[in-house]
Write a protein that holds these residues in place. Sequence first.
Motif, mmCIF file in Angstrom:
data_model
loop_
_atom_site.group_PDB
_atom_site.id
_atom_site.type_symbol
_atom_site.label_atom_id
_atom_site.label_comp_id
_atom_site.label_asym_id
_atom_site.label_seq_id
_atom_site.Cartn_x
_atom_site.Cartn_y
_atom_site.Cartn_z
ATOM 1 N N ILE A 27 6.183 0.374 -16.133
ATOM 2 C CA ILE A 27 5.598 1.815 -16.519
ATOM 3 C C ILE A 27 5.874 2.214 -15.267
ATOM 4 O O ILE A 27 6.324 2.079 -14.155
ATOM 5 N N GLU A 28 6.196 3.358 -15.110
ATOM 6 C CA GLU A 28 6.194 4.558 -14.088
ATOM 7 C C GLU A 28 5.427 4.992 -13.397
ATOM 8 O O GLU A 28 4.545 6.336 -14.162
ATOM 9 N N ILE A 29 5.035 5.251 -11.978
ATOM 10 C CA ILE A 29 4.004 5.832 -11.049
ATOM 11 C C ILE A 29 5.026 6.541 -9.880
ATOM 12 O O ILE A 29 5.522 6.162 -9.077
ATOM 13 N N GLY A 30 5.366 8.155 -10.486
ATOM 14 C CA GLY A 30 6.197 8.627 -9.501
ATOM 15 C C GLY A 30 7.753 8.101 -9.515
ATOM 16 O O GLY A 30 8.187 8.638 -10.827
ATOM 17 N N TRP A 75 0.809 -1.119 0.465
ATOM 18 C CA TRP A 75 0.055 -0.125 -0.318
ATOM 19 C C TRP A 75 1.022 1.178 -0.065
ATOM 20 O O TRP A 75 1.695 1.792 0.686
ATOM 21 N N VAL A 76 0.908 2.125 -0.809
ATOM 22 C CA VAL A 76 1.405 3.669 -1.426
ATOM 23 C C VAL A 76 0.212 4.146 -0.945
ATOM 24 O O VAL A 76 -0.276 4.561 -1.742
ATOM 25 N N PRO A 77 0.556 4.739 0.635
ATOM 26 C CA PRO A 77 -0.893 6.370 0.892
ATOM 27 C C PRO A 77 -0.402 7.188 -0.119
ATOM 28 O O PRO A 77 -1.439 7.802 -0.438
ATOM 29 N N SER A 78 0.991 7.451 -0.269
ATOM 30 C CA SER A 78 0.855 9.365 -1.635
ATOM 31 C C SER A 78 -0.409 8.801 -3.031
ATOM 32 O O SER A 78 -0.177 9.633 -3.285
ATOM 33 N N TYR A 124 -2.803 -2.186 -9.096
ATOM 34 C CA TYR A 124 -2.025 -2.703 -9.516
ATOM 35 C C TYR A 124 -1.658 -3.916 -9.932
ATOM 36 O O TYR A 124 -1.184 -4.832 -8.693
ATOM 37 N N PHE A 125 -1.792 -5.230 -10.555
ATOM 38 C CA PHE A 125 -1.807 -6.254 -10.762
ATOM 39 C C PHE A 125 -0.610 -6.049 -11.914
ATOM 40 O O PHE A 125 -0.182 -5.883 -12.663
ATOM 41 N N ARG A 135 14.712 5.418 -8.182
ATOM 42 C CA ARG A 135 13.960 4.997 -8.474
ATOM 43 C C ARG A 135 13.842 3.497 -7.866
ATOM 44 O O ARG A 135 15.043 3.154 -7.696
ATOM 45 N N ILE A 136 12.418 2.766 -7.855
ATOM 46 C CA ILE A 136 12.573 2.168 -6.897
ATOM 47 C C ILE A 136 11.282 0.941 -7.885
ATOM 48 O O ILE A 136 10.952 1.326 -8.618
#
Length: 219
Positions: free
Chosen positions: A132-135, A24-27, A76-77, A151-152
Amino acid sequence: MEVPISQIIFQQTLLVLLKEKAVWVPSLQSIFIADLHFGKAAHFRKSGIPIPEPIHQVDLLNLDYLITNYSPQNVYFLGDLFHSDWNGQWNVLNEFLSTFTDVTFHLVLGNHDILPPLHYKEAVFQIHKSPIEIGNLILSHEPLEEIAEDRINLCGHIHPGIRLVGKARQSIRLSCFHYKPNQLILPAFGRFTGLALVKPKSTDQVFGITNEKVIPILS
Protein backbone atom coordinates in the motif's frame (compact mmCIF):
# COMPACT_ATOMS: atom_id res chain seq x y z
CA MET A 1 10.27 11.39 24.76
CA GLU A 2 13.87 10.81 23.76
CA VAL A 3 15.57 13.10 21.29
CA PRO A 4 15.95 11.21 17.98
CA ILE A 5 19.55 10.25 17.28
CA SER A 6 19.33 8.75 13.80
CA GLN A 7 16.96 9.81 11.08
CA ILE A 8 16.46 9.81 7.34
CA ILE A 9 14.91 12.61 5.33
CA PHE A 10 13.42 11.41 2.07
CA GLN A 11 12.02 14.22 -0.07
CA GLN A 12 11.07 16.26 3.01
CA THR A 13 9.54 13.27 4.80
CA LEU A 14 11.29 12.66 8.14
CA LEU A 15 11.76 9.03 9.17
CA VAL A 16 12.99 8.64 12.74
CA LEU A 17 14.83 5.38 13.44
CA LEU A 18 14.10 4.14 16.95
CA LYS A 19 16.14 1.83 19.16
CA GLU A 20 12.95 -0.13 19.75
CA LYS A 21 13.41 -1.33 16.13
CA ALA A 22 10.61 0.77 14.69
CA VAL A 23 10.25 3.85 12.49
CA TRP A 24 8.33 6.95 13.53
CA VAL A 25 7.07 9.32 10.82
CA PRO A 26 5.79 12.48 12.54
CA SER A 27 4.10 13.95 9.45
CA LEU A 28 1.91 10.83 9.20
CA GLN A 29 1.57 10.33 12.96
CA SER A 30 2.44 6.71 12.27
CA ILE A 31 4.74 3.99 13.57
CA PHE A 32 6.08 1.23 11.30
CA ILE A 33 7.14 -2.19 12.58
CA ALA A 34 8.28 -5.34 10.76
CA ASP A 35 8.53 -9.01 11.67
CA LEU A 36 7.10 -9.28 15.16
CA HIS A 37 6.66 -13.07 14.81
CA PHE A 38 4.41 -13.12 17.86
CA GLY A 39 3.44 -16.60 19.00
CA LYS A 40 6.61 -18.18 17.65
CA ALA A 41 7.57 -19.53 21.08
CA ALA A 42 4.29 -21.45 21.35
CA HIS A 43 4.78 -22.69 17.79
CA PHE A 44 8.15 -24.16 18.78
CA ARG A 45 6.76 -25.67 21.97
CA LYS A 46 4.14 -27.52 19.93
CA SER A 47 7.08 -29.07 18.09
CA GLY A 48 8.65 -30.19 21.38
CA ILE A 49 11.20 -27.36 21.72
CA PRO A 50 10.92 -25.78 25.22
CA ILE A 51 10.92 -22.04 24.53
CA PRO A 52 9.61 -19.90 27.45
CA GLU A 53 6.53 -17.81 26.62
CA PRO A 54 7.68 -14.66 28.55
CA ILE A 55 10.04 -13.95 25.65
CA HIS A 56 7.09 -12.25 23.95
CA GLN A 57 6.24 -10.10 26.97
CA VAL A 58 9.20 -7.87 26.15
CA ASP A 59 7.72 -7.32 22.68
CA LEU A 60 4.43 -6.23 24.26
CA LEU A 61 6.26 -3.89 26.63
CA ASN A 62 8.10 -2.32 23.68
CA LEU A 63 4.82 -1.88 21.80
CA ASP A 64 3.27 -0.29 24.87
CA TYR A 65 6.23 2.09 25.19
CA LEU A 66 6.03 3.16 21.55
CA ILE A 67 2.30 3.77 21.56
CA THR A 68 2.27 5.50 24.93
CA ASN A 69 5.21 7.80 24.18
CA TYR A 70 4.52 8.69 20.54
CA SER A 71 0.70 8.63 20.56
CA PRO A 72 0.44 7.48 16.92
CA GLN A 73 -2.79 7.59 14.99
CA ASN A 74 -1.71 4.50 13.04
CA VAL A 75 0.60 1.56 13.60
CA TYR A 76 1.59 -0.41 10.50
CA PHE A 77 2.91 -3.96 10.84
CA LEU A 78 4.90 -4.78 7.71
CA GLY A 79 4.23 -8.49 7.63
CA ASP A 80 5.05 -11.57 9.69
CA LEU A 81 3.07 -10.25 12.60
CA PHE A 82 2.22 -13.74 13.84
CA HIS A 83 4.28 -16.87 13.33
CA SER A 84 2.31 -19.24 11.10
CA ASP A 85 -0.30 -21.54 12.66
CA TRP A 86 -2.86 -20.31 15.17
CA ASN A 87 -2.21 -20.59 18.89
CA GLY A 88 -3.58 -18.80 21.94
CA GLN A 89 -1.03 -16.00 21.68
CA TRP A 90 -3.05 -14.58 18.77
CA ASN A 91 -5.79 -13.73 21.27
CA VAL A 92 -3.24 -12.30 23.71
CA LEU A 93 -1.90 -9.96 21.03
CA ASN A 94 -5.34 -8.82 19.87
CA GLU A 95 -6.57 -8.23 23.40
CA PHE A 96 -3.46 -6.20 24.18
CA LEU A 97 -3.76 -3.99 21.09
CA SER A 98 -7.51 -3.50 21.54
CA THR A 99 -6.79 -1.48 24.70
CA PHE A 100 -5.40 1.32 22.51
CA THR A 101 -8.75 2.61 21.29
CA ASP A 102 -7.35 5.75 19.63
CA VAL A 103 -4.96 3.84 17.35
CA THR A 104 -5.73 2.19 14.01
CA PHE A 105 -3.65 -0.94 13.47
CA HIS A 106 -2.75 -2.13 9.98
CA LEU A 107 -1.24 -5.40 8.79
CA VAL A 108 0.42 -5.77 5.40
CA LEU A 109 0.38 -9.54 5.06
CA GLY A 110 3.71 -11.39 4.99
CA ASN A 111 4.69 -14.94 4.18
CA HIS A 112 4.12 -16.11 7.78
CA ASP A 113 0.69 -14.46 8.02
CA ILE A 114 -1.23 -17.59 7.01
CA LEU A 115 -4.08 -17.78 9.51
CA PRO A 116 -7.57 -18.60 8.17
CA PRO A 117 -9.40 -15.47 6.93
CA LEU A 118 -11.89 -15.58 9.81
CA HIS A 119 -9.14 -14.85 12.34
CA TYR A 120 -8.12 -11.72 10.44
CA LYS A 121 -11.73 -10.65 9.97
CA GLU A 122 -12.31 -10.73 13.72
CA ALA A 123 -8.97 -9.10 14.60
CA VAL A 124 -8.19 -5.48 15.49
CA PHE A 125 -6.25 -4.95 12.24
CA GLN A 126 -7.08 -3.47 8.89
CA ILE A 127 -5.72 -6.15 6.56
CA HIS A 128 -3.79 -5.29 3.38
CA LYS A 129 -3.11 -8.22 1.08
CA SER A 130 -0.85 -6.21 -1.23
CA PRO A 131 1.64 -3.34 -0.79
CA ILE A 132 0.00 0.00 0.00
CA GLU A 133 1.01 3.64 -0.49
CA ILE A 134 0.87 6.20 2.30
CA GLY A 135 2.09 9.61 1.16
CA ASN A 136 5.38 8.92 -0.58
CA LEU A 137 5.87 5.63 1.31
CA ILE A 138 5.24 2.23 -0.23
CA LEU A 139 4.66 -0.37 2.47
CA SER A 140 5.37 -4.03 1.80
CA HIS A 141 6.61 -7.10 3.60
CA GLU A 142 9.29 -8.25 1.16
CA PRO A 143 11.58 -5.64 -0.41
CA LEU A 144 10.25 -4.40 -3.74
CA GLU A 145 12.51 -4.53 -6.78
CA GLU A 146 10.95 -1.67 -8.74
CA ILE A 147 10.36 1.60 -6.91
CA ALA A 148 9.54 4.98 -8.43
CA GLU A 149 12.17 7.66 -7.78
CA ASP A 150 9.75 9.77 -5.76
CA ARG A 151 8.78 6.87 -3.46
CA ILE A 152 10.53 5.02 -0.66
CA ASN A 153 9.75 1.39 0.13
CA LEU A 154 9.49 0.50 3.83
CA CYS A 155 9.70 -3.24 4.27
CA GLY A 156 10.97 -6.11 6.40
CA HIS A 157 11.32 -9.87 5.80
CA ILE A 158 15.15 -9.85 5.75
CA HIS A 159 15.81 -9.39 9.52
CA PRO A 160 18.92 -7.31 8.67
CA GLY A 161 21.97 -7.43 10.92
CA ILE A 162 25.54 -6.16 10.87
CA ARG A 163 28.70 -7.72 12.31
CA LEU A 164 31.22 -5.35 13.89
CA VAL A 165 34.79 -6.48 14.47
CA GLY A 166 37.11 -4.87 17.01
CA LYS A 167 40.90 -4.43 16.91
CA ALA A 168 41.42 -7.61 18.93
CA ARG A 169 39.20 -9.51 16.48
CA GLN A 170 36.33 -9.60 18.95
CA SER A 171 32.99 -9.22 17.20
CA ILE A 172 29.39 -8.38 17.89
CA ARG A 173 26.26 -8.82 15.80
CA LEU A 174 23.61 -6.09 15.90
CA SER A 175 20.20 -5.71 14.37
CA CYS A 176 20.17 -2.80 11.95
CA PHE A 177 18.21 -0.59 9.62
CA HIS A 178 19.47 -1.04 6.05
CA TYR A 179 18.84 2.04 3.90
CA LYS A 180 19.25 1.70 0.17
CA PRO A 181 18.30 4.31 -2.41
CA ASN A 182 14.48 4.45 -2.27
CA GLN A 183 14.24 1.59 0.25
CA LEU A 184 14.45 1.15 4.02
CA ILE A 185 14.58 -2.41 5.32
CA LEU A 186 13.47 -2.50 8.96
CA PRO A 187 14.97 -4.79 11.61
CA ALA A 188 12.88 -7.62 13.02
CA PHE A 189 10.90 -6.20 15.94
CA GLY A 190 10.38 -9.53 17.70
CA ARG A 191 13.01 -10.78 20.14
CA PHE A 192 12.64 -14.38 19.04
CA THR A 193 14.03 -13.87 15.54
CA GLY A 194 17.39 -14.36 13.83
CA LEU A 195 19.64 -12.04 11.86
CA ALA A 196 20.70 -12.02 8.22
CA LEU A 197 24.00 -10.18 7.89
CA VAL A 198 23.80 -7.51 5.20
CA LYS A 199 26.46 -6.66 2.64
CA PRO A 200 25.88 -2.95 2.04
CA LYS A 201 26.96 -1.26 -1.15
CA SER A 202 28.75 2.08 -1.23
CA THR A 203 25.43 3.83 -1.86
CA ASP A 204 23.80 2.28 1.21
CA GLN A 205 23.58 3.34 4.83
CA VAL A 206 23.45 1.01 7.81
CA PHE A 207 22.25 2.00 11.29
CA GLY A 208 23.13 -0.45 14.07
CA ILE A 209 20.84 -0.80 17.07
CA THR A 210 21.99 -1.09 20.68
CA ASN A 211 19.93 -1.04 23.87
CA GLU A 212 20.68 2.67 24.24
CA LYS A 213 20.58 4.14 20.72
CA VAL A 214 20.71 3.81 16.96
CA ILE A 215 24.22 4.22 15.56
CA PRO A 216 25.16 5.13 11.97
CA ILE A 217 27.61 2.42 10.88
CA LEU A 218 28.09 3.23 7.20
CA SER A 219 27.11 6.47 5.51
